[in-house]
Design a protein around this motif. Structure first.
Motif, PDB file in Angstrom:
ATOM      1  N   ALA A 224       3.930  -0.007  -9.696  1.00 53.99           N
ATOM      2  CA  ALA A 224       2.546   0.295  -9.310  1.00 53.99           C
ATOM      3  C   ALA A 224       2.346   0.105  -7.811  1.00 53.99           C
ATOM      4  O   ALA A 224       1.499   0.734  -7.199  1.00 53.99           O
ATOM      5  N   ARG A 225       3.144  -0.781  -7.213  1.00 52.49           N
ATOM      6  CA  ARG A 225       3.005  -1.006  -5.778  1.00 52.49           C
ATOM      7  C   ARG A 225       3.991  -0.158  -4.978  1.00 52.49           C
ATOM      8  O   ARG A 225       4.324  -0.481  -3.845  1.00 52.49           O
ATOM      9  N   GLY A 226       4.432   0.909  -5.582  1.00 54.74           N
ATOM     10  CA  GLY A 226       5.194   1.903  -4.837  1.00 54.74           C
ATOM     11  C   GLY A 226       6.661   1.577  -4.654  1.00 54.74           C
ATOM     12  O   GLY A 226       7.334   2.209  -3.836  1.00 54.74           O
ATOM     13  N   HIS A 228      10.419   1.857  -4.980  1.00 56.24           N
ATOM     14  CA  HIS A 228      11.360   2.845  -5.486  1.00 56.24           C
ATOM     15  C   HIS A 228      12.724   2.623  -4.854  1.00 56.24           C
ATOM     16  O   HIS A 228      13.347   3.532  -4.319  1.00 56.24           O
ATOM     17  N   GLY A 232      14.115   4.228   2.364  1.00 53.80           N
ATOM     18  CA  GLY A 232      12.822   4.486   2.992  1.00 53.80           C
ATOM     19  C   GLY A 232      11.945   3.265   3.113  1.00 53.80           C
ATOM     20  O   GLY A 232      10.787   3.350   3.483  1.00 53.80           O
ATOM     21  N   ARG A 233      12.507   2.098   2.803  1.00 55.31           N
ATOM     22  CA  ARG A 233      11.741   0.876   2.838  1.00 55.31           C
ATOM     23  C   ARG A 233      11.826   0.262   4.236  1.00 55.31           C
ATOM     24  O   ARG A 233      12.868   0.273   4.857  1.00 55.31           O
ATOM     25  N   THR A 234      10.720  -0.268   4.739  1.00 50.02           N
ATOM     26  CA  THR A 234      10.767  -1.023   5.992  1.00 50.02           C
ATOM     27  C   THR A 234      10.677  -2.501   5.653  1.00 50.02           C
ATOM     28  O   THR A 234      10.394  -2.858   4.517  1.00 50.02           O
ATOM     29  N   PHE A 236       8.968  -6.248   6.822  1.00 54.58           N
ATOM     30  CA  PHE A 236       7.967  -6.933   7.621  1.00 54.58           C
ATOM     31  C   PHE A 236       8.648  -7.881   8.606  1.00 54.58           C
ATOM     32  O   PHE A 236       8.378  -7.889   9.795  1.00 54.58           O
TER      33      PHE A 236
ATOM     34  N   ARG B  83      -0.057   6.483  -6.123  1.00 49.16           N
ATOM     35  CA  ARG B  83       0.117   5.037  -6.296  1.00 49.16           C
ATOM     36  C   ARG B  83      -0.523   4.273  -5.145  1.00 49.16           C
ATOM     37  O   ARG B  83      -1.005   3.169  -5.316  1.00 49.16           O
ATOM     38  N   GLU B 104       4.827 -12.663   2.260  1.00 49.66           N
ATOM     39  CA  GLU B 104       5.910 -11.746   1.912  1.00 49.66           C
ATOM     40  C   GLU B 104       5.514 -10.884   0.725  1.00 49.66           C
ATOM     41  O   GLU B 104       5.905  -9.716   0.620  1.00 49.66           O
ATOM     42  N   ASP B 105       4.745 -11.473  -0.173  1.00 47.65           N
ATOM     43  CA  ASP B 105       4.331 -10.692  -1.333  1.00 47.65           C
ATOM     44  C   ASP B 105       3.351  -9.599  -0.941  1.00 47.65           C
ATOM     45  O   ASP B 105       3.453  -8.469  -1.404  1.00 47.65           O
ATOM     46  N   VAL B 106       2.398  -9.949  -0.068  1.00 47.71           N
ATOM     47  CA  VAL B 106       1.432  -8.942   0.376  1.00 47.71           C
ATOM     48  C   VAL B 106       2.163  -7.831   1.140  1.00 47.71           C
ATOM     49  O   VAL B 106       1.776  -6.666   1.091  1.00 47.71           O
ATOM     50  N   PHE B 108       4.970  -6.588   0.400  1.00 48.23           N
ATOM     51  CA  PHE B 108       5.807  -5.786  -0.500  1.00 48.23           C
ATOM     52  C   PHE B 108       5.360  -4.316  -0.597  1.00 48.23           C
ATOM     53  O   PHE B 108       6.180  -3.403  -0.448  1.00 48.23           O
ATOM     54  N   GLY B 109       4.050  -4.101  -0.827  1.00 48.49           N
ATOM     55  CA  GLY B 109       3.536  -2.729  -0.957  1.00 48.49           C
ATOM     56  C   GLY B 109       3.742  -1.911   0.312  1.00 48.49           C
ATOM     57  O   GLY B 109       4.357  -0.835   0.281  1.00 48.49           O
ATOM     58  N   GLU B 111       5.785  -2.370   2.695  1.00 49.41           N
ATOM     59  CA  GLU B 111       7.224  -2.172   2.920  1.00 49.41           C
ATOM     60  C   GLU B 111       7.721  -0.980   2.110  1.00 49.41           C
ATOM     61  O   GLU B 111       8.487  -0.151   2.602  1.00 49.41           O
ATOM     62  N   ASN B 112       7.253  -0.900   0.860  1.00 46.69           N
ATOM     63  CA  ASN B 112       7.666   0.219   0.013  1.00 46.69           C
ATOM     64  C   ASN B 112       7.178   1.546   0.563  1.00 46.69           C
ATOM     65  O   ASN B 112       7.812   2.584   0.360  1.00 46.69           O
ATOM     66  N   LEU B 113       6.008   1.503   1.242  1.00 46.71           N
ATOM     67  CA  LEU B 113       5.461   2.734   1.799  1.00 46.71           C
ATOM     68  C   LEU B 113       6.148   3.120   3.108  1.00 46.71           C
ATOM     69  O   LEU B 113       5.900   4.180   3.652  1.00 46.71           O
ATOM     70  N   GLY B 114       6.985   2.218   3.631  1.00 45.23           N
ATOM     71  CA  GLY B 114       7.668   2.501   4.892  1.00 45.23           C
ATOM     72  C   GLY B 114       6.778   2.318   6.111  1.00 45.23           C
ATOM     73  O   GLY B 114       6.994   2.946   7.145  1.00 45.23           O
ATOM     74  N   VAL B 115       5.785   1.421   6.009  1.00 46.09           N
ATOM     75  CA  VAL B 115       4.904   1.135   7.144  1.00 46.09           C
ATOM     76  C   VAL B 115       5.714   0.399   8.225  1.00 46.09           C
ATOM     77  O   VAL B 115       6.503  -0.489   7.900  1.00 46.09           O
ATOM     78  N   ILE B 120       2.589  -3.870   9.509  1.00 44.05           N
ATOM     79  CA  ILE B 120       2.546  -4.650   8.272  1.00 44.05           C
ATOM     80  C   ILE B 120       1.876  -5.995   8.543  1.00 44.05           C
ATOM     81  O   ILE B 120       1.031  -6.440   7.774  1.00 44.05           O
ATOM     82  N   GLY B 156      -2.314  -7.847  -2.111  1.00 43.30           N
ATOM     83  CA  GLY B 156      -1.105  -7.029  -2.123  1.00 43.30           C
ATOM     84  C   GLY B 156      -1.439  -5.549  -2.293  1.00 43.30           C
ATOM     85  O   GLY B 156      -0.787  -4.683  -1.709  1.00 43.30           O
ATOM     86  N   MET B 160      -2.056  -1.909   1.001  1.00 48.46           N
ATOM     87  CA  MET B 160      -1.589  -0.521   0.911  1.00 48.46           C
ATOM     88  C   MET B 160      -2.701   0.459   1.266  1.00 48.46           C
ATOM     89  O   MET B 160      -2.519   1.669   1.180  1.00 48.46           O
TER      90      MET B 160
END
Ligand code: ADP
Ligand code: MG
Lengths: 265, 277
Positions: A224-226, A228, A232-234, A236, B83, B104-106, B108-109, B111-115, B120, B156, B160
């Protein structure tokens, strides 16, 4: 309950060792552990001890914490020692019926035990001075080059993160279940090994089942939080190698060169 | 203006074509406007979670379609956009926090989006400030209270930059204090930041505070409307197996005891006004 778990326990601090890049620390510890196995004379051990003591002093971690890390494997160390002392052929120093302790056995066993102690001490220093997050990050990035060879670097790091995240939660749950079972009269503490192991079944079964549910829900939440996968992951947190890392690397190189010299001179 | 989320003839069959097929949703048409605060209520198994999972493409329709921000959720190529737009918070706070520290948990989203990493950091700060958890950013999640964990989970999602926040019984496992924390946070986000909220709950008092209530029953939306309309049907709701909000319940009993009570009383203030008249 989670106090017994020193390996993987992080002791926050601001020392030089704490501030080293996790990749540097992981690399140094790996090299150190490998180097322990080329040592074959007392001077090598002196060098290895000095290295560990200097690292400990720089980290400002109380010795007690390092010793806590060694405690759980004390049995293993004693077993190694005993087996070696009695199984190595050589000059007898002590005899008990058909069991013979030998001088050679004592020496090899002693050195092996010593190696194990140094290995655990230095590894726990790594986990004591590096936050789990930094540790997994460092590991992921060190392994990244091998991803091309099919090594699932990102997945391994993700698994480690999740394991670290859920260990306290599962321990809490185990404690809760245990208390509930004890309230109903289950006795976890007395009786022989078989009895005590049997008493654990009503603890482990619910824990196991709930872990599956947790995994299912976590996977859904991650999706749900994207999430995959690693592509393509960055990240922090960015890792940066500084002057201290170069110094640490150089010192380690000298140390290893010294050990190689002592072994093959 | 087109609705932010809309379903058209949405149907969902679990295990389609197999002997254990379940029709979890049957011909559902809902439209959720941007900025709305919607509560979804209904007995267990009525399809609330199934509906919510269609809002962010965790499930895809077996018939009909779902549009989120104009995107059909069946469009594989744009699934990640869906999503991102519709973020979801689940019931069990322990099973949705991934990382070993709050920040780190916040992260996560995003990071998945490639920000990019620098952004971030800003997002984490803003999201944690919004939910009032900024001072806990370096804490381990397992040391937080239930209400705090759920607020971290909300942060979290916020990091996004979603347009809609979906809470699937996110208050169900919390104590009253934790529930109030989460409700206050969500209402503030809806009011001040214009965030659309879909709040699935079985606490009718929470539903009474929404702009609109959807009542689900056996995979269908039975009633939809303002809380005062929906909760002025005590008999129908009880038939479905639902309670009334405390004040609506009180109003209903007073009415049955012979007092003249107008329909649609759902809040304590209204009730006080009424009784002191
Ligand atoms: N993964 C699944 N497989 C099969 N059936 C399911 C699954 N998830 C839910 N269902 C069924 O779908 C129906 C609706 O479930 P759900 O959406 O979870 O309801 P609610 O959230 O309102 O309690 C129920 O009858 C449930 O048993
Ligand atoms: Mg549900």
């Amino acid at each position: 309950m989670s106090r017994g778990l020193t390996v993987g326990q992080y002791l926050p601090g601001e020392s030089v060792i704490h501030r080293l890049d996790p990749r540097t620390k992981i690399a140094i510890v790996s090299v150190y552990v490998l180097a322990l196995f080329i040592i074959n004379n007392p001077w090598g051990y002196v060098a290895a001890v000095v290295f560990a003591v200097v690292a400990l002093a720089l980290s400002a971690v109380p010795l007690r914490y390092m010793l806590d890390g060694i405690k759980p494997i004390l049995v293993l160390i004693l077993l190694t020692l005993t087996l070696n002392v009695f199984m190595t052929p050589g000059t007898p120093i002590w005899r008990f019926g058909r069991v013979v302790a030998t001088r050679e056995g004592l020496i090899t066993g002693g050195f092996l035990a010593f190696r194990l102690i140094l290995l655990i001490a230095v590894t726990s220093l790594l986990t004591l001075t590096t936050s789990p997050v930094a540790l997994t990050d460092g590991l992921e990035r060190l392994l990244k080059p091998f991803a091309r060879l099919g090594l699932p670097a990102h997945e391994l790091a993700m698994m480690m993160t999740i394991a670290l995240r859920f260990i306290p939660t599962l321990l809490e749950e185990a404690e809760k279940i245990m208390k509930a079972q004890m309230a109903r009269g289950t006795d976890f503490e007395s009786g022989n090994l078989v009895r005590r192991t049997k008493a654990l079944i009503p603890l482990l079964v619910p824990l196991f089942i709930s872990s599956f549910r947790r995994a299912d829900e976590l996977a859904m939440a991650m999706e749900a939080r994207g999430y995959h996968g690693g592509a393509g992951r960055t990240r922090f947190r960015q890792l940066r190698v500084g002057p201290a890392d170069y110094v640490a690397g150089a010192v380690t190189a000298v140390f290893v060169a010294g050990l190689v010299y002592l072994r093959f001179r | 203006m087109a609705a932010l989320i809309s379903t058209e003839g949405l149907g969902h069959l679990y295990n389609q074509g197999q002997p254990n097929e379940v029709a979890a949703l049957v011909d559902v048409d809902v439209a959720i406007e941007g900025g709305e605060f919607i509560a979804v209520v209904g007995p267990n198994g009525s399809g609330k979670s199934t509906l919510a999972k269609h809002f962010n493409a965790l499930l895809l329709p077996t018939s009909g379609r779902v549009l989120v921000g104009g995107i059909d959720t069946r469009d594989q190529a744009r699934m990640w956009e869906v999503r991102r737009m519709a973020g979801m918070v689940f019931q069990n706070p322990d099973n949705q926090i991934v990382a070993t520290t709050v920040e780190e948990d916040v992260a996560f989203g995003p990071e998945n989006l490639g920000v990019p990493p620098a952004d971030i950091g800003t997002r984490i700060e803003q999201a944690l400030r919004w939910v009032g958890m900024l001072e806990h950013r370096r804490h381990a999640p397992h040391l937080l209270s239930g209400g705090q964990k759920q607020r971290v989970a909300i942060a979290g999602v916020l990091a996004m930059k979603p347009r809609c926040l979906i809470l699937d019984e996110a208050t169900a496992m919390l104590d009253p204090v934790g529930r109030d924390e989460v409700m206050a946070t969500v209402k503030w986000l809806n009011r001040e930041e214009g965030l659309t909220v879909v709040h699935i709950t079985h606490f009718m008092d929470e539903a009474a505070e929404a702009d609109r209530v959807l009542v689900m029953d056996r995979g269908q939306v039975r009633f939809a409307g303002a809380p005062r309309e929906v909760f002025s049907r005590p008999t129908e709701l009880r038939q479905i197996g639902l309670d009334l909000p405390a004040m609506a319940e009180l109003a209903d009993r007073l009415r049955r005891a012979g007092l003249e009570v107008p329909a649609g009383v759902t809040s304590v203030e209204e009730m006080v006004d009424l009784l002191c008249r």
